[in-house]
Design a protein around this motif. Sequence first.
Motif, PDB file in Angstrom:
ATOM      1  N   VAL A  79       0.897  -1.255  -0.018  1.00 35.22           N
ATOM      2  CA  VAL A  79      -0.160  -0.068   0.020  1.00 35.22           C
ATOM      3  C   VAL A  79       0.814   1.157  -0.012  1.00 35.22           C
ATOM      4  O   VAL A  79       0.430   2.195  -0.792  1.00 35.22           O
ATOM      5  CB  VAL A  79      -1.015  -0.076   1.214  1.00 35.22           C
ATOM      6  N   LEU A  80       1.913   1.204   0.811  1.00 34.14           N
ATOM      7  CA  LEU A  80       2.894   2.434   0.757  1.00 34.14           C
ATOM      8  C   LEU A  80       3.443   2.541  -0.316  1.00 34.14           C
ATOM      9  O   LEU A  80       3.581   3.781  -0.603  1.00 34.14           O
ATOM     10  CB  LEU A  80       3.918   2.298   1.903  1.00 34.14           C
ATOM     11  N   GLN A  81       3.921   1.600  -1.124  1.00 29.91           N
ATOM     12  CA  GLN A  81       4.452   1.743  -2.209  1.00 29.91           C
ATOM     13  C   GLN A  81       3.778   2.206  -3.354  1.00 29.91           C
ATOM     14  O   GLN A  81       4.002   2.992  -4.411  1.00 29.91           O
ATOM     15  CB  GLN A  81       4.899   0.302  -3.014  1.00 29.91           C
ATOM     16  N   LYS A  82       2.353   1.881  -3.252  1.00 31.16           N
ATOM     17  CA  LYS A  82       1.522   2.428  -4.143  1.00 31.16           C
ATOM     18  C   LYS A  82       1.327   4.107  -4.316  1.00 31.16           C
ATOM     19  O   LYS A  82       1.168   4.615  -4.880  1.00 31.16           O
ATOM     20  CB  LYS A  82       0.126   1.694  -4.117  1.00 31.16           C
ATOM     21  N   ILE A  83       1.176   4.346  -2.786  1.00 28.11           N
ATOM     22  CA  ILE A  83       0.844   5.682  -2.357  1.00 28.11           C
ATOM     23  C   ILE A  83       2.254   6.727  -3.030  1.00 28.11           C
ATOM     24  O   ILE A  83       2.285   7.683  -3.512  1.00 28.11           O
ATOM     25  CB  ILE A  83       0.905   5.770  -0.933  1.00 28.11           C
ATOM     26  N   LYS A  84       3.538   5.867  -2.641  1.00 33.04           N
ATOM     27  CA  LYS A  84       4.599   6.542  -3.106  1.00 33.04           C
ATOM     28  C   LYS A  84       4.582   6.825  -4.544  1.00 33.04           C
ATOM     29  O   LYS A  84       4.951   8.023  -5.083  1.00 33.04           O
ATOM     30  CB  LYS A  84       5.893   5.683  -2.702  1.00 33.04           C
ATOM     31  N   ASN A  85       4.118   5.832  -5.456  1.00 31.53           N
ATOM     32  CA  ASN A  85       3.971   5.848  -6.870  1.00 31.53           C
ATOM     33  C   ASN A  85       3.092   6.661  -7.294  1.00 31.53           C
ATOM     34  O   ASN A  85       3.133   7.087  -8.488  1.00 31.53           O
ATOM     35  CB  ASN A  85       3.809   4.367  -7.472  1.00 31.53           C
ATOM     36  N   MET A  86       2.106   7.190  -6.700  1.00 31.76           N
ATOM     37  CA  MET A  86       0.901   8.038  -6.993  1.00 31.76           C
ATOM     38  C   MET A  86       1.404   9.320  -7.632  1.00 31.76           C
ATOM     39  O   MET A  86       1.043  10.082  -8.539  1.00 31.76           O
ATOM     40  CB  MET A  86      -0.087   8.189  -6.076  1.00 31.76           C
ATOM     41  N   ASP A  87       2.328  10.092  -6.899  1.00 30.06           N
ATOM     42  CA  ASP A  87       2.898  11.516  -7.098  1.00 30.06           C
ATOM     43  C   ASP A  87       4.225  11.533  -6.829  1.00 30.06           C
ATOM     44  O   ASP A  87       4.862  11.690  -5.498  1.00 30.06           O
ATOM     45  CB  ASP A  87       1.927  12.275  -6.252  1.00 30.06           C
ATOM     46  N   LEU A  88       5.287  11.059  -7.881  1.00 31.55           N
ATOM     47  CA  LEU A  88       6.706  11.200  -7.627  1.00 31.55           C
ATOM     48  C   LEU A  88       7.255  12.696  -7.481  1.00 31.55           C
ATOM     49  O   LEU A  88       8.262  12.499  -6.675  1.00 31.55           O
ATOM     50  CB  LEU A  88       7.256  10.653  -8.783  1.00 31.55           C
ATOM     51  N   ASN A  89       6.345  13.922  -7.512  1.00 27.67           N
ATOM     52  CA  ASN A  89       6.719  14.973  -7.367  1.00 27.67           C
ATOM     53  C   ASN A  89       6.482  15.585  -5.838  1.00 27.67           C
ATOM     54  O   ASN A  89       7.087  16.427  -5.474  1.00 27.67           O
ATOM     55  CB  ASN A  89       6.118  16.089  -8.196  1.00 27.67           C
ATOM     56  N   SER A  90       5.811  14.561  -5.022  1.00 28.36           N
ATOM     57  CA  SER A  90       5.607  14.897  -3.761  1.00 28.36           C
ATOM     58  C   SER A  90       6.034  13.751  -2.992  1.00 28.36           C
ATOM     59  O   SER A  90       4.958  12.947  -2.655  1.00 28.36           O
ATOM     60  CB  SER A  90       4.159  15.225  -3.680  1.00 28.36           C
ATOM     61  N   PRO A  91       7.120  13.646  -2.274  1.00 30.39           N
ATOM     62  CA  PRO A  91       7.269  12.212  -1.971  1.00 30.39           C
ATOM     63  C   PRO A  91       6.928  12.004  -0.520  1.00 30.39           C
ATOM     64  O   PRO A  91       6.539  13.042   0.290  1.00 30.39           O
ATOM     65  CB  PRO A  91       9.056  12.283  -1.639  1.00 30.39           C
ATOM     66  N   LEU A  92       6.600  10.756  -0.200  1.00 27.49           N
ATOM     67  CA  LEU A  92       6.005  10.432   1.218  1.00 27.49           C
ATOM     68  C   LEU A  92       7.317  10.503   1.939  1.00 27.49           C
ATOM     69  O   LEU A  92       8.070   9.327   1.999  1.00 27.49           O
ATOM     70  CB  LEU A  92       5.499   8.929   0.938  1.00 27.49           C
ATOM     71  N   LEU A  93       7.270  11.257   2.893  1.00 29.53           N
ATOM     72  CA  LEU A  93       8.454  11.468   3.526  1.00 29.53           C
ATOM     73  C   LEU A  93       8.464  10.725   5.048  1.00 29.53           C
ATOM     74  O   LEU A  93       9.356  10.168   5.595  1.00 29.53           O
ATOM     75  CB  LEU A  93       8.817  13.067   4.173  1.00 29.53           C
ATOM     76  N   PHE A  94       7.239  10.825   5.549  1.00 26.50           N
ATOM     77  CA  PHE A  94       7.156  10.016   7.059  1.00 26.50           C
ATOM     78  C   PHE A  94       5.748   9.282   6.929  1.00 26.50           C
ATOM     79  O   PHE A  94       4.637   9.538   6.134  1.00 26.50           O
ATOM     80  CB  PHE A  94       6.760  11.158   7.940  1.00 26.50           C
ATOM     81  N   VAL A  95       5.774   8.316   7.561  1.00 25.10           N
ATOM     82  CA  VAL A  95       4.472   7.259   7.742  1.00 25.10           C
ATOM     83  C   VAL A  95       4.389   6.948   8.962  1.00 25.10           C
ATOM     84  O   VAL A  95       5.393   6.393   9.714  1.00 25.10           O
ATOM     85  CB  VAL A  95       4.460   5.944   6.753  1.00 25.10           C
ATOM     86  N   GLY A  96       3.263   7.290   9.816  1.00 25.55           N
ATOM     87  CA  GLY A  96       3.208   6.945  11.258  1.00 25.55           C
ATOM     88  C   GLY A  96       2.237   5.559  11.240  1.00 25.55           C
ATOM     89  O   GLY A  96       1.544   5.305  10.771  1.00 25.55           O
TER      90      GLY A  96
END
Length: 160
Positions: A38-55
């Motif tokens: 799921v996190l990888q899919k979210i990361k791949n959705m918008d490469l210009n806005s990186p997923l920096l933190f996940v709680g």
Amino acid sequence: MHFHDIYEIYFSRHRFGPPDPTVNQLYPQERMKEVANVLQKIKNMDLNSPLLFVGFQEMTTSLRRYLQPHLETMGYRLATQPLGDAYGVGIAISNQLDVLESKFVPFSLSLQGRGILFARTDEYLFCTTHLESFINQSMDGSTKRQEQIQEAAKFCQDQL
């Protein structure tokens, strides 16, 4: 700056996994693999806005052991509160960030070992927490949760 939506993933052994205790040791591995997917899919959705933190909430030592290799493959390191035999909170932190400080700060009054886990960089303060839960009818946690959210808000404000 773009903020991603908040995703909550719930697992119920009776709904997503068999209640067979011999399977219990295998099923958490599959759950953590799916969390990583799921996190990888979210990361791949918008490469210009990186997923920096996940709680994360309800992280256990065994869940950490299963999840950490997936996160490392994706470019994250995992910080957690001291877990011991209980569960707690965690933060996946992108390796793109230089973390100045990462620490668990216990709430002043918690019956369940709750507190704030934070990671600080030059630009960001990311905090996660798990507030007090229902224990029984006389200890429903509602007053404690109100106190803890105020304590968390004050902590964040003091850090800025």
